[in-house]
Scaffold this motif. Sequence first.
Motif, mmCIF file in Angstrom:
data_model
loop_
_atom_site.group_PDB
_atom_site.id
_atom_site.type_symbol
_atom_site.label_atom_id
_atom_site.label_comp_id
_atom_site.label_asym_id
_atom_site.label_seq_id
_atom_site.Cartn_x
_atom_site.Cartn_y
_atom_site.Cartn_z
ATOM 1 N N ASP A 1 -6.967 10.363 -4.074
ATOM 2 C CA ASP A 1 -7.520 9.429 -5.041
ATOM 3 C C ASP A 1 -6.440 8.402 -5.384
ATOM 4 O O ASP A 1 -5.242 8.729 -5.390
ATOM 5 C CB ASP A 1 -7.953 10.205 -6.293
ATOM 6 C CG ASP A 1 -8.657 9.336 -7.312
ATOM 7 O OD1 ASP A 1 -9.898 9.306 -7.298
ATOM 8 O OD2 ASP A 1 -7.965 8.688 -8.119
ATOM 9 N N PRO A 2 -6.799 7.167 -5.696
ATOM 10 C CA PRO A 2 -5.782 6.156 -6.029
ATOM 11 C C PRO A 2 -4.923 6.525 -7.233
ATOM 12 O O PRO A 2 -3.800 6.007 -7.364
ATOM 13 C CB PRO A 2 -6.626 4.905 -6.328
ATOM 14 C CG PRO A 2 -7.912 5.113 -5.607
ATOM 15 C CD PRO A 2 -8.162 6.589 -5.636
ATOM 16 N N SER A 3 -5.422 7.394 -8.111
ATOM 17 C CA SER A 3 -4.677 7.724 -9.331
ATOM 18 C C SER A 3 -3.675 8.847 -9.136
ATOM 19 O O SER A 3 -2.920 9.158 -10.064
ATOM 20 C CB SER A 3 -5.659 8.133 -10.438
ATOM 21 O OG SER A 3 -6.330 9.324 -10.096
ATOM 22 N N LYS A 4 -3.625 9.483 -7.962
ATOM 23 C CA LYS A 4 -2.798 10.674 -7.787
ATOM 24 C C LYS A 4 -1.367 10.385 -7.361
ATOM 25 O O LYS A 4 -0.573 11.327 -7.201
ATOM 26 C CB LYS A 4 -3.451 11.615 -6.760
ATOM 27 C CG LYS A 4 -4.838 12.106 -7.183
ATOM 28 C CD LYS A 4 -4.805 12.854 -8.506
ATOM 29 C CE LYS A 4 -6.179 13.355 -8.911
ATOM 30 N NZ LYS A 4 -6.155 14.093 -10.200
ATOM 31 N N GLY A 5 -0.999 9.140 -7.165
ATOM 32 C CA GLY A 5 0.400 8.790 -6.898
ATOM 33 C C GLY A 5 0.950 9.357 -5.607
ATOM 34 O O GLY A 5 2.130 9.743 -5.550
ATOM 35 N N LEU A 6 0.157 9.404 -4.559
ATOM 36 C CA LEU A 6 0.594 10.036 -3.309
ATOM 37 C C LEU A 6 1.728 9.272 -2.641
ATOM 38 O O LEU A 6 2.631 9.871 -2.049
ATOM 39 C CB LEU A 6 -0.596 10.166 -2.359
ATOM 40 C CG LEU A 6 -1.728 11.066 -2.865
ATOM 41 C CD1 LEU A 6 -2.930 10.993 -1.945
ATOM 42 C CD2 LEU A 6 -1.245 12.495 -2.991
ATOM 43 N N ILE A 7 1.714 7.944 -2.722
ATOM 44 C CA ILE A 7 2.802 7.158 -2.135
ATOM 45 C C ILE A 7 4.114 7.429 -2.871
ATOM 46 O O ILE A 7 5.186 7.517 -2.257
ATOM 47 C CB ILE A 7 2.452 5.655 -2.168
ATOM 48 C CG1 ILE A 7 1.170 5.392 -1.368
ATOM 49 C CG2 ILE A 7 3.606 4.834 -1.611
ATOM 50 C CD1 ILE A 7 1.251 5.762 0.090
ATOM 51 N N ASP A 8 4.048 7.603 -4.187
ATOM 52 C CA ASP A 8 5.252 7.941 -4.946
ATOM 53 C C ASP A 8 5.805 9.297 -4.522
ATOM 54 O O ASP A 8 7.027 9.507 -4.513
ATOM 55 C CB ASP A 8 4.939 7.958 -6.445
ATOM 56 C CG ASP A 8 4.879 6.558 -7.039
ATOM 57 O OD1 ASP A 8 4.957 5.588 -6.260
ATOM 58 O OD2 ASP A 8 4.761 6.436 -8.266
ATOM 59 N N VAL A 9 4.936 10.229 -4.178
ATOM 60 C CA VAL A 9 5.387 11.545 -3.717
ATOM 61 C C VAL A 9 6.191 11.400 -2.431
ATOM 62 O O VAL A 9 7.275 11.988 -2.283
ATOM 63 C CB VAL A 9 4.186 12.482 -3.496
ATOM 64 C CG1 VAL A 9 4.650 13.801 -2.894
ATOM 65 C CG2 VAL A 9 3.462 12.746 -4.804
ATOM 66 N N VAL A 10 5.697 10.594 -1.509
ATOM 67 C CA VAL A 10 6.407 10.392 -0.239
ATOM 68 C C VAL A 10 7.742 9.676 -0.484
ATOM 69 O O VAL A 10 8.768 10.032 0.111
ATOM 70 C CB VAL A 10 5.525 9.598 0.739
ATOM 71 C CG1 VAL A 10 6.280 9.323 2.035
ATOM 72 C CG2 VAL A 10 4.229 10.352 1.032
ATOM 73 N N LYS A 11 7.754 8.708 -1.373
ATOM 74 C CA LYS A 11 9.007 8.006 -1.681
ATOM 75 C C LYS A 11 10.045 8.953 -2.280
ATOM 76 O O LYS A 11 11.224 8.920 -1.912
ATOM 77 C CB LYS A 11 8.733 6.856 -2.649
ATOM 78 C CG LYS A 11 7.949 5.696 -2.046
ATOM 79 C CD LYS A 11 7.712 4.609 -3.085
ATOM 80 C CE LYS A 11 6.959 3.422 -2.495
ATOM 81 N NZ LYS A 11 6.690 2.365 -3.503
ATOM 82 N N ALA A 12 9.623 9.785 -3.223
ATOM 83 C CA ALA A 12 10.553 10.741 -3.837
ATOM 84 C C ALA A 12 11.082 11.725 -2.806
ATOM 85 O O ALA A 12 12.274 12.089 -2.821
ATOM 86 C CB ALA A 12 9.848 11.484 -4.970
ATOM 87 N N TYR A 13 10.229 12.148 -1.897
ATOM 88 C CA TYR A 13 10.662 13.067 -0.837
ATOM 89 C C TYR A 13 11.680 12.390 0.085
ATOM 90 O O TYR A 13 12.672 13.007 0.488
ATOM 91 C CB TYR A 13 9.450 13.537 -0.046
ATOM 92 C CG TYR A 13 9.803 14.388 1.154
ATOM 93 C CD1 TYR A 13 10.298 15.673 0.990
ATOM 94 C CD2 TYR A 13 9.637 13.913 2.451
ATOM 95 C CE1 TYR A 13 10.626 16.456 2.085
ATOM 96 C CE2 TYR A 13 9.950 14.685 3.553
ATOM 97 C CZ TYR A 13 10.451 15.953 3.364
ATOM 98 O OH TYR A 13 10.774 16.730 4.451
ATOM 99 N N GLY A 14 11.436 11.130 0.415
ATOM 100 C CA GLY A 14 12.395 10.403 1.249
ATOM 101 C C GLY A 14 13.757 10.289 0.583
ATOM 102 O O GLY A 14 14.801 10.442 1.239
#
Length: 890
Positions: free
Chosen positions: A623-636
């Motif tokens: 969902d757009p509200s779940k911040g999935l791109i931020d999760v990948v950035k933090a993992y990187g």
Amino acid sequence: MAQPSVHFKLPEGDNASVERPSRMLRKSKSVSLPLRNLEHSGSFSPRNYTRRQRSDILESGEISPMLSASSLRESTMKYRPPALVYLGLDIDDNGYAIAVSDGNWIIANFAEYVEEEEEAHYNRGFATDSRSEPAPAKETAANMVARTSSDGEAEKIAVRTDDKTILSVNDKSIDGSTLEDAMTSMTNLNTSMSQKQVQQQLQAAEELQGDRLEGPMRDRLSQWEDDIITWLKAYSLKRNLKFIAAGVQLQWCNSEWCISTRSSCSNRTSGGKDKQDEEEDSDEEITPKSFPSSACTSKTRIFSRLWLELDIVPVLVFGRGQTREERAPKLAMKVVKHINPNNLFRVSISQQQRVLDSEFIKLVELEDYQAFCPKPQWTLFTNLVDKFRSRGLKMYFFNATAQGGGVAIMRHAQMRLAKLCGIDMKWFVVKPKHEVFLVTKRKLHNVLQGVAPEDQPRLDEEDRACFAEWSEHNAMLFRNVIEDANVIVLDDPQVSGLMKYIKQWNPNCKVVFRSHIQLRSDLIDEQGTPQNEAFRFIWEENEVKNCDVFFSHPIPAFVPKMVPNEKVVMWGAVTDPLDGLNKRLSEHQMRFYVYHFNQILLQQGQEPLDVNRPYLIQVARFDPSKGLIDVVKAYGLLRKKLQARETDEQQIDPDDLTRLIDEKGSVQRTMFREIMARLEEKERRRQSNIPQLVLVGHGSIDDPDGNPIVSEVMNFLAQPECAAFKQDVKVCRLPPSDQMLDCLMRGSFCALQLSIREGFEIKVTEAIHKGVPVIAYKAGGIPLQIENGQNGFLVDVGDVEAVADILLRLHTDKALYAKVQQTAMATLNYDLFTVMNCAVWLFVALELLLNGGVKGDFRYVKDLIAESSYDEEKYCRIKEHKEFKAGSLN
């Protein structure tokens, strides 16, 4: 060519010279059946085990309640996937039969039962002294409940359920297929007893019937349960099988369990062969009318033991046959109808769009919920249940989907608990329509959350007309239901169009509108914004303003100003401690779900999850509200920090370099090999310690954004800056397997919940329940679930650098990790589970119907209960429970 056959023979006992104290003498029974796909050798039955062996299997570590991530990695190195099979289990007063099916063929079948001379003393399940003459069947199988009528004459009701239900009042008898049918007919007699009084007497009689299962009969049932569970564990481990589901049929002669929608107990073994064959071949679903309401229902724990110990879903099915051996195979084959081609359960929905799973799936008993809950909470719940049930009230829930999303998770558990309690709660879902769900998701849901793109088109007249037509069609489908309800709950905007029809067809019905998302009330209150237009469409055009109560998550900022304060009450989302998302899994079961998760990854072209390495996880809808791109950035960022830290540790010791060259200037080969071995070992440890990332979630029929968001994440991973770790990121939209999510969460190193908009995230509760540290954004109601630095960590929305720093600390500081893990399990909030959630809905219904309304004003429902007469033990003042402060965040 003749089919190979398997021959099962039950031995006479563990040791013929040993007298069995339980007096459970069994006859040998041999069965020869076609055998396909699996190999069997020798006899194999519960009676092959001595009591010590049976106890060892029941208590063995193979079925351990908890499994650490490290032991999971070690045990999954060499894994051979099991064959998937189905179980048929038929139990009556005198024995049981088991059949195993692979979906096409019966591969095992046997039965055990009490000897005929022993059966005479039990007299249809009620034990008598072997030295005395057995009492007449009619006398022992009937209970007499006396009552003095208003004119002083004694009236008696006799309840007997040997073959059918018989009621009598002063020598006037009525026969009925069920107790309810007979009771209704009874009230038509010329008697001074009202229907309510008859019902009270019947309940008392049923309790007495349940007491007759105590003593030897109860011991016999317990013995059978142990035998069945022991056999299933050993049988599945020895032959590498996984039981998916069990078709169960109980035929107590003194309960309503054996009464189906088709026929009573007396008809199960009667009638011509043609009639039986016709009904067996029918595709019409046969389900029990209800779970038994008498006390004897709790005398067997076979359902909860199948589910909690063996991960087998027990399903009530109906199979005809003269003997248990004939019925059990039919049960094993019929339960396959509930399984889809992916070996997952089909959600059963009636023609009137009622979700029926709770009608024939029984996972646990009330005692299991009671064991989980604090005593004050359970007392409160039972008080509310008694008041609701005694008044015959009806509460119906409506939402958009029966599968996927937090609402469906809560409703499934709530309906199962309501069924166990005997209260009239039902759940309906609207007929799906893709065009409407595009409107409700993108032009209502996403807009109200503030996550829609800036160029998102607004609602137009075509959208309004499409939604109105669809709502009217569903309302007509539900008309009889609406007119029958006392309280109706509408979950979210998708079903808001039903409001006008409810008030028109049933003006006395109380309506609760529940908003479970984070509403951008600041934008809704601003005239001319897309959010204001979307909410007015729900509130005014669909007449949600006429609701009696507005349910919101416990954040005042989630409620627009146009909602009157007196209508607003607050309560968060919950999860169930005993469903597939939260129950404990054994090592064998976890290996099974990890294997199938990796198979899904391989089918999607991704590398499988390496169980020898730790991994982070975020479980959420795409969902757009779940911040999935931020999760990948933090993992990187975490990977970069780990690489920088480990590079310094890999430097060669200068002393080793000096000793590498001897006095003559030649290289010491032995020393060189030792140095290289140490470097290789460091590299191996480094590689095995690098965490992976898992992004998983279920889909939902009312959510068309799932696949586009998955594509967005995959496109982001394709960028050059993600090339170094792309293979270690697993992105998967899973089929609806709750146990798979449970397994992945339990085996994870840390759980993330980086939602930029969130109402009240149940995945945070589930992670804390499992003792998994959580890192989350300070969004919506999440700060009410996490004590920062204690059972998890909170960071500002968008601060991926802080997320990576906390992940690094948890990864490198074992003492900190252990502290957070222990605190998470010690600070579990029991309010966030099914029992308290069901109590809240019962309280709201009783207040609306009996006291004229709920005192809103942004009050937390728990506080309202504390001030009411229902909370006799002042549950909300118990110190050991965490208190939510509604209004603490704005």
